[in-house]
Design an enzyme around this catalytic site. Structure first.
Site, PDB file in Angstrom:
ATOM      1  N   GLU A   1       0.062  -1.290   5.597  1.00  0.00           N
ATOM      2  CA  GLU A   1       1.106  -0.901   6.555  1.00  0.00           C
ATOM      3  C   GLU A   1       0.961   0.557   6.940  1.00  0.00           C
ATOM      4  O   GLU A   1       1.165   0.937   8.096  1.00  0.00           O
ATOM      5  CB  GLU A   1       2.488  -1.149   5.942  1.00  0.00           C
ATOM      6  CG  GLU A   1       3.639  -0.993   6.920  1.00  0.00           C
ATOM      7  CD  GLU A   1       4.301   0.369   6.939  1.00  0.00           C
ATOM      8  OE1 GLU A   1       5.211   0.581   7.739  1.00  0.00           O
ATOM      9  OE2 GLU A   1       3.906   1.266   6.153  1.00  0.00           O
TER      10      GLU A   1
ATOM     11  N   HIS B   1       6.081   9.731   1.513  1.00  0.00           N
ATOM     12  CA  HIS B   1       4.751  10.350   1.603  1.00  0.00           C
ATOM     13  C   HIS B   1       4.725  11.759   1.017  1.00  0.00           C
ATOM     14  O   HIS B   1       3.933  12.602   1.449  1.00  0.00           O
ATOM     15  CB  HIS B   1       4.240  10.414   3.060  1.00  0.00           C
ATOM     16  CG  HIS B   1       4.268   9.096   3.762  1.00  0.00           C
ATOM     17  ND1 HIS B   1       3.766   8.922   5.019  1.00  0.00           N
ATOM     18  CD2 HIS B   1       4.724   7.885   3.373  1.00  0.00           C
ATOM     19  CE1 HIS B   1       3.926   7.647   5.380  1.00  0.00           C
ATOM     20  NE2 HIS B   1       4.516   7.020   4.384  1.00  0.00           N
TER      21      HIS B   1
ATOM     22  N   ASP C   1       7.942   3.980  -1.478  1.00  0.00           N
ATOM     23  CA  ASP C   1       7.513   3.459  -0.184  1.00  0.00           C
ATOM     24  C   ASP C   1       6.170   2.770  -0.389  1.00  0.00           C
ATOM     25  O   ASP C   1       5.140   3.418  -0.391  1.00  0.00           O
ATOM     26  CB  ASP C   1       7.422   4.609   0.814  1.00  0.00           C
ATOM     27  CG  ASP C   1       6.832   4.212   2.157  1.00  0.00           C
ATOM     28  OD1 ASP C   1       6.733   3.013   2.422  1.00  0.00           O
ATOM     29  OD2 ASP C   1       6.471   5.127   2.923  1.00  0.00           O
TER      30      ASP C   1
ATOM     31  N   ASP D   1       0.829  -1.208   0.000  1.00  0.00           N
ATOM     32  CA  ASP D   1       0.000   0.000   0.000  1.00  0.00           C
ATOM     33  C   ASP D   1       0.863   1.257   0.000  1.00  0.00           C
ATOM     34  O   ASP D   1       2.047   1.217   0.345  1.00  0.00           O
ATOM     35  CB  ASP D   1      -0.938   0.012   1.211  1.00  0.00           C
ATOM     36  CG  ASP D   1      -0.198   0.065   2.541  1.00  0.00           C
ATOM     37  OD1 ASP D   1       0.796  -0.670   2.708  1.00  0.00           O
ATOM     38  OD2 ASP D   1      -0.593   0.857   3.413  1.00  0.00           O
TER      39      ASP D   1
HETATM   40 ZN   LIG Z   1       6.872   1.988   4.054  1.00  0.00          ZN
END
Ligand SMILES: [Zn+2]
Length: 412
Positions: A175, A381, A141, A80
């Protein structure tokens, strides 16, 4: 063989943003789409037992190539991406042979990756950098981790002459919303340890995370019609504000700490005159330090209440996760094998403490000691997220080396 870069460029185009407002498992259907395609890819590579379970977790096995009794080890990445940023229609861009120039992301000219702003770019001169186009995150990520593990699996399957024990791979959903370990079947995974591939710069190895508690303070006042409240009303909003003012400002805050320092952090307040709830996260690398911080916070809350006779406060503390180091210190071979593998790939081991938690923090306490290896991710992010092809290739090399080191260190 498919290159790790090609694989990564393909994976980031799946929309796998997780959603903490969802109660389904996994939280979003896009993750399942990606997981099913991963199963097909793992089978095509030759991993016969590749499967996705009812909760959206993918596992598969690389069979042993040695007669030695090597314990099974695992590699884990999450599929995710962060709910904080758009993750659909990601358009990855490869900036070949980075020379320190500004990288302007075309879909938003104000999104510029500058060497002056991000020190880690200085280590990337001559490398091929991948970014998104300016309006979404990239999803390195943790699709970098997924691409690296699948590429290492393909390499090991096509090189049976490389001695290694049973190697398991696991791809987890959700996660980023803290649920990645919730439905992880540690017993079925059947490994003595695992490594998450979800870290930053090449050479990094993380085996220490925060210990974390949630503190909920409920301030009780007394509400009555404000026109006739004299001598009767006790405003819980004002008591909570008094408490917030009493918190330390120059220390013990996220804004004023780094490195190995912990903090107390009010992050949610639900306000009413009769009742105001303040939630705080408490963080410390030393688990016993949590109680010290919690006593301080509770003391300040009681001071605020004492200043407003007739009010009271309820204090609740919930455990969130614990520093994985407590588990990993009991299994020193897990970190030692990773350190040796990183050195063998020509890198310097960089040990960092995670100022947060990972799935590994939870998995370690569920019986699967799980430190975190670098995957090459930067600016997590963010729409300025980036990664280099060369770092991803190094991560693939490290995975293969970890498998070799475990085999070498095992008895006949
Ligand atoms: Zn991560």
């Amino acid at each position: 063989m498919t290159s790790v870069l090609d694989r990564f460029l393909r994976y980031v185009q799946y929309d796998t943003r997780s959603d903490d407002g969802s109660t389904s498992v996994p939280s979003t259907p896009g993750q399942l789409v990606f997981q099913r395609d991963l199963v097909a890819e793992l089978r095509a590579i030759g991993l016969e037992d590749a499967a996705v379970d009812g909760n959206g977790y993918v596992t598969a096995t690389i069979p042993s190539t040695t007669k030695k009794a090597v314990p099974a080890i695992g590699f884990i990445a999450h599929v995710d991406t962060s709910p904080e940023m758009p993750g659909a229609d990601v358009k990855p861009i490869v900036h070949a042979k980075y020379d320190g120039r500004d990288l302007v992301l075309p879909d938003d000219p104000t999104a510029v990756l500058r060497l002056a702003d991000f020190a880690a770019l200085a280590d990337q001169i001559g490398h091929d950098l991948v970014t998104a186009s300016g309006t979404t995150l990239l999803g390195a990520d943790d699709k970098a981790g997924v691409a690296e593990i699948v590429t290492a699996a393909e390499y090991l399957m096509s090189h049976p002459e490389i001695p290694h024990g049973v190697v398991r791979v696991g791809f987890t959903p959700d996660e980023e919303i803290g649920r990645g370990a919730n439905h992880f079947d540690v017993a079925r995974f059947g490994c003595v340890c695992a490594y998450t591939l979800d870290g930053g710069s090449r050479g990094e190895l993380e085996f220490e995370s925060f210990s974390a508690d949630l503190m909920t303070l409920t301030f009780h006042g007394f509400n009555t019609h404000p026109g006739y409240a004299k001598g009767k009303m006790i405003n819980a909003i004002k008591i909570a504000a008094d408490f917030i003012q009493r918190l330390p400002h120059e220390r013990l805050s996220p804004e004023t700490t780094d490195g190995h320092e912990g903090f107390v952090h009010p992050y949610v307040q639900q306000s009413g005159v009769d009742r105001t709830v303040v939630k705080l996260i408490i963080r410390d690398f030393d688990t016993s330090g949590l109680a010290v911080k919690e006593a301080l916070v509770a003391g300040l809350a009681h001071d605020a209440v004492a200043a407003s006779p007739g009010s009271r406060v309820d204090v609740a503390i919930d455990e969130q996760y614990r520093n994985m180091r407590a588990v990993l210190d009991k299994h020193p071979e897990v970190v030692a094998c990773a350190q040796e593998a990183i050195r063998r790939c020509g890198l310097t081991v960089v040990t960092r403490s995670i100022r947060g938690g990972t799935d590994g923090s939870r998995l370690s306490f569920m019986g699967l000691p799980t430190p975190n290896l670098f995957a090459g991710e930067h600016n997590f992010h963010s729409r300025l997220e980036w990664i280099s092809r060369q770092d991803m290739e190094k991560a693939v090399d490290v995975i293969v080396a970890v498998c070799r080191v475990w085999e070498e260190r095992s008895a006949l």
